[in-house]
Design an enzyme around this catalytic site. Structure first.
Site, PDB file in Angstrom:
ATOM      1  N   ASP A   1       0.830  -1.202   0.000  1.00  0.00           N
ATOM      2  CA  ASP A   1       0.000   0.000   0.000  1.00  0.00           C
ATOM      3  C   ASP A   1       0.871   1.262   0.000  1.00  0.00           C
ATOM      4  OD1 ASP A   1      -2.452   1.367   0.037  1.00  0.00           O
ATOM      5  OD2 ASP A   1      -3.297  -0.018   1.498  1.00  0.00           O
TER       6      ASP A   1
ATOM      7  N   ASP B   1      -9.955   3.115  -3.925  1.00  0.00           N
ATOM      8  CA  ASP B   1     -10.638   1.936  -3.402  1.00  0.00           C
ATOM      9  C   ASP B   1     -12.054   1.839  -3.950  1.00  0.00           C
ATOM     10  OD1 ASP B   1      -9.400   1.572   0.025  1.00  0.00           O
ATOM     11  OD2 ASP B   1      -8.404   1.368  -1.906  1.00  0.00           O
TER      12      ASP B   1
END
Length: 551
Positions: free
Chosen positions: A180, A235
């Protein structure tokens, strides 16, 4: 009476706060007032990077990630139960290989030697024990970290600890790292990702590298040289609007994908309850058409048969996994009516007709526009209903709102007319069945576990009949009635309009006389899909209990 499609709210599902935290963290790290939309970055074209030479991801990775279902409530037992289910459900045999643990798996601090520590309450056997269990099922284990000082949820990040962490992952038996981009130090994501890439390579273990840069920094232009897949979007969430946004961004990036490196519009929301069956099906088909990683994000062990009918559709999976490794491209996109084409090995093409609008619409293209070689005729193999038809070159279908029709198109002439198959319901995975093998006129038509019996073998005729028992008895709307709730029964074939049916491109079957759908009574509830549930006519509503495929 049938239950229409309803949007369900999963009260146990963790809130989706992660996308916002990622974007804010990135904006802070890069000194930006706002995060640039990925689509706008396309105004500055760049050369495609060479694929990462680690021999992994020759086709898009397939598997499962825990975040969308469990968030920070992930545990070893949940991960193991998913691994069990992937195998027992047949998803492993269909290609699902990775079981990925997302954020929150670790303790809040490193040990005295600077190593990451699995949370002993959540993972009593550690990551190595969990990996051993997953490997024992013939599957692979994925893990999560961030290229910053902390993960998105606030746990220790890998920045400055890349080699130590890579060595830990390798020693634990990890097969995939999702990396991430939260809490960075202001340096570019590319430089931090490259550091971890090199650290993974030095371990000597083959670890698939999944970059999660949320579509920033034009990651698609350099991702192939650093990782095996890279997020092209923020996302996703469990809504049609989010599906549409991620699709619009990712579909523009086809030239950057190929064997060894793939555009990733984020994991699938199929089966999480926020979208209708029609919308779930569109997401799965579009991701496959775009050669995206197929990473399920639902609570797999509690999947409905309808969800499994999507996730386990091997014809659609074959499009995603085609070894030619081409991402589908848009042929047209006028007024929210999209046509996509994807070249396949052997000269065929996968063509998707996608309706972004809320109402039904006819979408059309041609074999030539889809890039097919010239031929006198083409076979349209519907990858959801498995019904095959022949065309001279036109590819057209009425597509429901938010729905899609997906064809494998190839030169030649093949049709399902005159062929005999079981007819399988999507909401139950059970077969259309004449009650108790009876042949008398008036015998009820129901669903039952598929068993290959003659009372489950349906022949499609040129007259639109659905014949059973070798063609002597027909599916019949009782009494020629045309109202919702009319039972469907067996009757001697007589050519009546109430015995004529249309197998539609969207997977429904409608009565030619009534225009109503062949429906499993009781809708999509568990109680409505048990053995012996009767069939009837009902207003078409897009429910899985009105979707059928040839077995």
């Amino acid at each position: 009476m049938p239950i229409s499609v309803r949007r369900l709210v999963r009260t146990s599902r963790p809130p989706r706060t992660r996308a916002r935290s990622r974007l804010l963290a990135a904006a802070t790290a890069l000194g930006l007032a706002a995060v640039t939309a990925p689509a706008l970055v396309l105004l500055a074209p760049a050369q495609q990077a060479e694929a990462l030479p680690n021999g992994l991801a020759t086709t898009p990775p397939m598997g499962w990630n825990d975040w969308n279902s469990f968030g920070c409530n992930v545990t070893e037992q949940k991960v193991k139960s998913v691994a069990d289910y992937i195998v027992s459900s047949g998803l492993a045999a269909a290609g699902y290989a990775y079981v990925d643990i997302d954020d929150c798996w670790m303790a809040g601090s490193r040990d005295s030697g600077g190593h990451l520590v699995p949370d002993p309450a959540k993972f009593p056997d550690g990551i190595s024990g969990t990996a051993a269990y997953v490997h024992g099922k013939g599957l692979k284990l994925g893990i999560y970290e961030s290229a910053g000082t902390k993960t998105c949820a606030g746990y220790p990040g890998s920045l400055g600890h890349e080699q130590t962490d890579a060595d830990s992952f390798a020693s634990w038996g990890v097969d995939l790292l999702k990396y991430d981009n939260c809490n960075g130090d202001g340096s570019s994501p590319q430089s931090r990702d490259t550091t971890m890439r090199d650290a993974l390579a030095r371990t000597g273990r083959s670890i698939l590298f999944s970059l999660c840069e949320w579509g920033q920094d034009s990651v698609w232009t350099w991702g192939a040289g650093v990782g095996n897949m890279w997020r092209t979007t923020g996302d996703i969430n469990d809504s049609f609007g989010s599906l549409l946004s991620n699709f619009h961004t990712n579909v523009q990036l086809a030239k950057y994908a190929g064997p060894g490196g793939w555009n990733d519009p984020d994991m699938l929301e199929v089966g999480n309850g926020g979208m209708s069956f029609t919308e779930d099906r569109s997401e799965f088909g579009l991701w496959a058409e775009m050669a995206a990683p197929l990473i399920a994000g639902n609570d797999l062990p509690n999947s409905s048969p309808a969800t499994l009918s999507l996730l386990g559709n091997r014809d659609v999976i074959a499009v995603d996994q085609d070894p030619l490794g081409k991402q589908g491209t848009q042929v047209s996109a006028s007024g929210g009516l999209d046509v996509l084409t994807k070249p396949l090995t052997g000269g065929a093409a996968a063509v998707v007709l996608f309706n972004e609008n809320s109402g039904p619409a006819t979408i059309s293209t041609t074999a030539a526009a889809a890039g097919l070689p010239a031929a006198s005729s083409y076979t349209l193999d519907n990858l959801w209903s498995h019904v095959k038809t022949t065309t001279g070159g036109a590819i057209s279908a009425t597509v429901p709102g938010h729905g899609s029709v997906m064809y494998r198109v190839s030169a030649g002439s093949t049709t399902s007319t005159g062929t005999t198959h079981p007819l399988v319901g999507a909401s139950s995975n059970r077969c259309l069945d004449a009650y108790d093998n009876q042949t008398a006129p008036g015998t009820a038509i129901e669903i039952w576990d598929c068993n290959g019996g003659a009372n489950q073998q349906v022949t499609l005729t040129a007259a639109g009949e659905l014949r059973l028992y070798g063609g002597t008895q027909c599916l019949d709307a009782t009494g020629g009635a045309t109202s919702a709730g009319t039972p469907v029964e067996l009757w001697t074939c007589n050519g009546g309009a109430n015995q004529q049916w249309r197998a539609n491109p969207d997977g429904t079957i409608t009565g030619a006389q009534s225009g109503l759908c062949l429906d499993v009574t009781g809708g999509n509830t568990a109680a409505g899909n048990v053995n012996g549930t009767k069939l009837e006519l009902w207003s078409c509503n897009g429910g899985a209990n009105q979707q059928w495929r040839l077995g």
